[in-house]
Design a protein around this motif. Structure first.
Motif, PDB file in Angstrom:
ATOM      1  N   THR A 140       0.952  -1.403  -0.034  1.00 43.84           N
ATOM      2  CA  THR A 140       0.096   0.085   0.167  1.00 43.84           C
ATOM      3  C   THR A 140       0.916   1.300   0.163  1.00 43.84           C
ATOM      4  N   THR A 199       3.953   1.539  -1.047  1.00 48.32           N
ATOM      5  CA  THR A 199       4.637   1.819  -2.273  1.00 48.32           C
ATOM      6  C   THR A 199       3.669   2.112  -3.297  1.00 48.32           C
ATOM      7  N   ALA A 200       2.484   1.843  -3.568  1.00 50.61           N
ATOM      8  CA  ALA A 200       1.504   2.231  -4.362  1.00 50.61           C
ATOM      9  C   ALA A 200       1.117   3.644  -4.295  1.00 50.61           C
ATOM     10  N   GLY A 206       3.206   5.900  -2.774  1.00 52.20           N
ATOM     11  CA  GLY A 206       4.395   6.606  -3.113  1.00 52.20           C
ATOM     12  C   GLY A 206       4.583   6.909  -4.668  1.00 52.20           C
ATOM     13  N   THR A 207       4.121   5.679  -5.345  1.00 47.74           N
ATOM     14  CA  THR A 207       4.212   5.559  -6.729  1.00 47.74           C
ATOM     15  C   THR A 207       3.380   6.712  -7.402  1.00 47.74           C
ATOM     16  N   LEU A 208       1.936   6.689  -6.929  1.00 45.97           N
ATOM     17  CA  LEU A 208       0.994   7.639  -7.206  1.00 45.97           C
ATOM     18  C   LEU A 208       1.185   8.902  -6.932  1.00 45.97           C
ATOM     19  N   TRP A 234       3.346  14.279  -9.326  1.00 46.97           N
ATOM     20  CA  TRP A 234       4.502  15.421  -9.203  1.00 46.97           C
ATOM     21  C   TRP A 234       4.602  15.809 -10.483  1.00 46.97           C
ATOM     22  N   GLY A 276       4.259  10.252  -6.701  1.00 48.32           N
ATOM     23  CA  GLY A 276       5.539  10.396  -7.697  1.00 48.32           C
ATOM     24  C   GLY A 276       4.952  11.000  -8.956  1.00 48.32           C
ATOM     25  N   ALA A 277       4.066  10.068  -9.387  1.00 38.05           N
ATOM     26  CA  ALA A 277       3.533  10.436 -10.810  1.00 38.05           C
ATOM     27  C   ALA A 277       2.512  11.734 -10.925  1.00 38.05           C
TER      28      ALA A 277
END
Length: 100
Positions: free
Chosen positions: A10, A12-13, A15-17, A22, A19-20
């Motif tokens: 969760t 990681t998901a 953080g990825t969202l 950004w 980051g995207a």
């Protein structure tokens, strides 16, 4: 072991969202440059053509009526994704209650 991986997945998901997101451009209403006060050459040329033409304001051509905007694909797609999301929620709750 899987209960340890779930919060990590969760995080990681999320953080990825973030980051995207950004890299999504923002829509600021402020200008970096000062506003120009003199008219551009193109605007001046268009004004000359408009004032020298023989058409009056009442006889000038109007924009074409293109009809209403077709929202059918957006309604259908939104309903599909809403149903799919609700199905995932129901599946998740059922699976949790059965103890899988």
């Amino acid at each position: 072991m899987s209960s340890v991986r779930r919060p990590l997945l969760t995080a990681t998901a999320a953080g990825t969202l973030l980051g995207a997101l950004w890299f999504v451009p923002s829509a600021n209403a402020t200008q970096d440059k000062p506003v120009r006060t003199e008219p551009s050459v193109q605007a001046t040329a268009q004004a000359r053509v408009t004032t020298t033409s023989t058409e009056t304001a009442e006889e000038s051509p109007q924009l074409a009526d293109t009809g209403s905007f077709d929202t059918t694909p957006y309604i259908a797609g939104g309903t599909l994704f809403l149903t799919l999301g609700a199905g995932f929620v129901v599946y998740s709750v059922r699976r949790e209650r059965l103890g899988f």
